[in-house]
Structures are given as structure tokens and as C-alpha cells.
Design a protein around this motif. Structure first.
Motif, mmCIF file in Angstrom:
data_model
loop_
_atom_site.group_PDB
_atom_site.id
_atom_site.type_symbol
_atom_site.label_atom_id
_atom_site.label_comp_id
_atom_site.label_asym_id
_atom_site.label_seq_id
_atom_site.Cartn_x
_atom_site.Cartn_y
_atom_site.Cartn_z
ATOM 1 N N GLY A 176 0.817 -1.212 0.000
ATOM 2 C CA GLY A 176 0.000 0.000 0.000
ATOM 3 C C GLY A 176 0.848 1.258 0.000
ATOM 4 O O GLY A 176 0.548 2.232 -0.710
ATOM 5 N N PHE A 177 1.932 1.242 0.766
ATOM 6 C CA PHE A 177 2.810 2.413 0.857
ATOM 7 C C PHE A 177 3.533 2.656 -0.466
ATOM 8 O O PHE A 177 3.633 3.791 -0.942
ATOM 9 N N ILE A 178 4.025 1.581 -1.075
ATOM 10 C CA ILE A 178 4.700 1.705 -2.364
ATOM 11 C C ILE A 178 3.720 2.179 -3.435
ATOM 12 O O ILE A 178 4.050 3.021 -4.275
ATOM 13 N N SER A 179 2.492 1.660 -3.390
ATOM 14 C CA SER A 179 1.477 2.092 -4.350
ATOM 15 C C SER A 179 1.178 3.577 -4.186
ATOM 16 O O SER A 179 1.014 4.302 -5.179
ATOM 17 N N PHE A 180 1.119 4.043 -2.949
ATOM 18 C CA PHE A 180 0.891 5.464 -2.678
ATOM 19 C C PHE A 180 2.011 6.315 -3.283
ATOM 20 O O PHE A 180 1.753 7.340 -3.922
ATOM 21 N N MET A 181 3.268 5.885 -3.117
ATOM 22 C CA MET A 181 4.393 6.639 -3.671
ATOM 23 C C MET A 181 4.381 6.613 -5.197
ATOM 24 O O MET A 181 4.740 7.599 -5.846
ATOM 25 N N PHE A 182 3.960 5.493 -5.773
ATOM 26 C CA PHE A 182 3.887 5.377 -7.226
ATOM 27 C C PHE A 182 2.826 6.320 -7.787
ATOM 28 O O PHE A 182 3.069 7.039 -8.769
ATOM 29 N N VAL A 183 1.664 6.345 -7.159
ATOM 30 C CA VAL A 183 0.583 7.234 -7.598
ATOM 31 C C VAL A 183 0.987 8.693 -7.417
ATOM 32 O O VAL A 183 0.723 9.540 -8.273
#
Length: 265
Positions: free
Chosen positions: A17-24
């Protein structure tokens, strides 16, 4: 009782979830607006609108960004502050990015430390074919604003930086804009002159920051005594397509200026 598997599962989910947040976060099309007055004691009868974008790297410029910029205001010139590309970026993507940016206004480009990882001659062809100007340690008059000069230096990675050539005609103008990819060159510029506006990128604002801590300072627009310095977080990413605490950004800078004062002898 919480098992190790449940703990590991929770940790994995949070990490994804954290990596997805940074990607977005790294894909946001942020357009930051700045305004300054070039002639604080005169009525502003004219304005120059600049769109500045740096460190595109692998990112795609699309119609949504162009529309967002156009909704801000009409643009007079587009300045690309280096790292338009890097190794592995297809020439077709570079060309498409330039074509999109050229719809906003005439392009001025300075080299970054990664651009020449792609074929330099091809980048030159793409920019000039789309009506752009590459500032190879040189200056140019801004179309429609003859009192303004834009000066651009090469990047230190080329070992071709030459501010003597870059700034040699600035005395012919009232207002000077200087563009460098690397903000550390600002100090050298100021040994020659005090430009109205200096622009740079390169640092990505640290790209991934933990609170106030990052590998580089966060980008900022600083206005002091009527002169401005802008260091952008940049629009794309390098190494990892992730951002945290240093949002991607492009910029619209409106410069208000008054009527020219003609001295009568």
C-alpha cells in the motif's frame, strides 16, 4: 493469538500500500503558479507568462497536463530545464513530449546531466523540428517581449559550461532570465549579474523524503528584492518511479512589468 503469518501478511499489505501510494504520487500532474513584478514602482502594463518544466526523464507528457496548463493562463514561452530524457527513453516518446509542449508556446531547452545518454543529434533534431531553441551557452530574445533576454548554460557534466558566452549580451536587455539544469551554478551566475529570474531543476526535491529529511533540499520559489529563484522538484523520477514528500511539479510563472522608461538627454 496473532500468528507470525498474520504479522507478515499485515506487514506485506502495508508495504504494498505504501509503495502504491508513492507510485501514484509520482504520477500527479501538479502545476504550481507563481507571480512576480519586474517593475515594482511602475504600473504593470505587460506580462510574460512562462511555463517551466524540468526532469521529465521517462515520464510522458499528455493532453491532460497541457489542458491543465492552458486553464492556468495563456503561455508565452516554454522552458525545459534539462533531463528531458535519459538512457532507455525511446525517441518516439521524446518527440511526442516535445510536440505536446510546443502546443503551449515556443520552446527553449538547456541540457541536463542525463540527456546525452540518448542520441544528442536526435534530440537536437526533435527540438529544432518543433520550432524550439537549444541554449548552448547562449542567449536569445523572448518573442513578443523584446526587453527580455533568456540565457541558458550547458550542464557541468558536459564540461562545456561557459558563462562568458552565455551572458555576453545581457546589457542589451532590461530583464534577464537565466536557466541552468543544476542549481549550484546560480552562485557562478551571480558573479556576473543579478538576473530577474533564475530557473533550475536536477535535485528532484530529494524525490523520497522522510519528514524534513531528504538526499537533496526540497524545491522552492524564492522572491527577494524583486528577483526570483526557482528550483523545481521536477516532473519525472530517476531510478525509482516513486515520490514521497517531494511532489512532482511544473510551473507557470507570470512576470508583470511596466512601461519602458526612456531617458531624455
Amino acid at each position: 493469538m496473532i500468528t507470525i503469518n498474520k504479522l507478515l501478511g499485515t506487514f506485506f499489505s502495508l508495504s504494498v500500500g505504501f509503495i502504491s501510494f508513492m507510485f501514484v504520487s509520482a504520477k500527479k500532474r501538479n502545476v504550481i503558479h507563481h507571480e512576480m513584478n519586474a517593475c515594482p514602482h511602475d504600473a504593470a502594463t505587460d506580462k510574460l507568462s512562462v511555463f517551466f518544466i524540468s526532469d521529465i526523464h521517462r515520464r510522458k507528457i499528455d493532453a491532460k497536463l497541457i489542458k491543465k496548463v492552458q486553464n492556468e493562463r495563456e503561455i508565452d514561452i516554454v522552458i525545459i530545464g534539462g533531463d528531458l530524457a535519459e538512457k532507455g527513453v525511446p525517441l518516439k516518446r521524446i518527440e511526442k513530449n516535445i510536440r505536446y509542449l510546443a502546443t503551449l508556446g515556443p520552446i527553449f531547452f538547456v541540457w541536463g546531466n542525463n540527456d546525452r545518454e540518448v542520441e544528442e543529434d536526435e534530440i537536437r533534431k526533435i527540438i529544432t523540428h518543433n520550432g524550439g531553441k537549444i541554449l548552448d551557452n547562449e542567449s536569445a530574445t523572448i518573442p513578443g517581449h523584446p526587453r527580455f533576454c533568456i540565457c541558458g548554460s550547458d550542464d557541468p557534466s558536459s564540461r562545456k559550461v561557459d558563462f562568458g558566452s552565455t551572458l555576453q549580451y545581457i546589457e542589451d536587455y532590461e530583464f534577464v532570465i537565466v536557466v541552468t539544469h543544476t542549481p549550484s551554478l546560480f552562485r557562478i551566475v551571480e558573479q556576473y549579474c543579478k538576473p530577474l529570474l533564475m530557473l533550475a531543476g536536477h535535485t528532484h526535491g530529494g524525490q523520497i523524503r522522510i519528514g524534513k529529511y531528504g538526499l537533496q533540499d526540497k524545491g522552492e520559489f524564492r522572491l527577494e528584492e524583486g528577483r526570483a529563484k526557482l528550483i523545481s522538484n521536477g516532473y519525472g523520477t530517476s531510478t525509482l518511479p516513486l515520490r514521497l514528500g517531494a511532489a512532482p511539479e511544473s510551473h507557470v510563472i507570470q512576470i508583470n512589468y511596466g512601461e519602458s522608461v526612456v531617458e531624455v538627454s
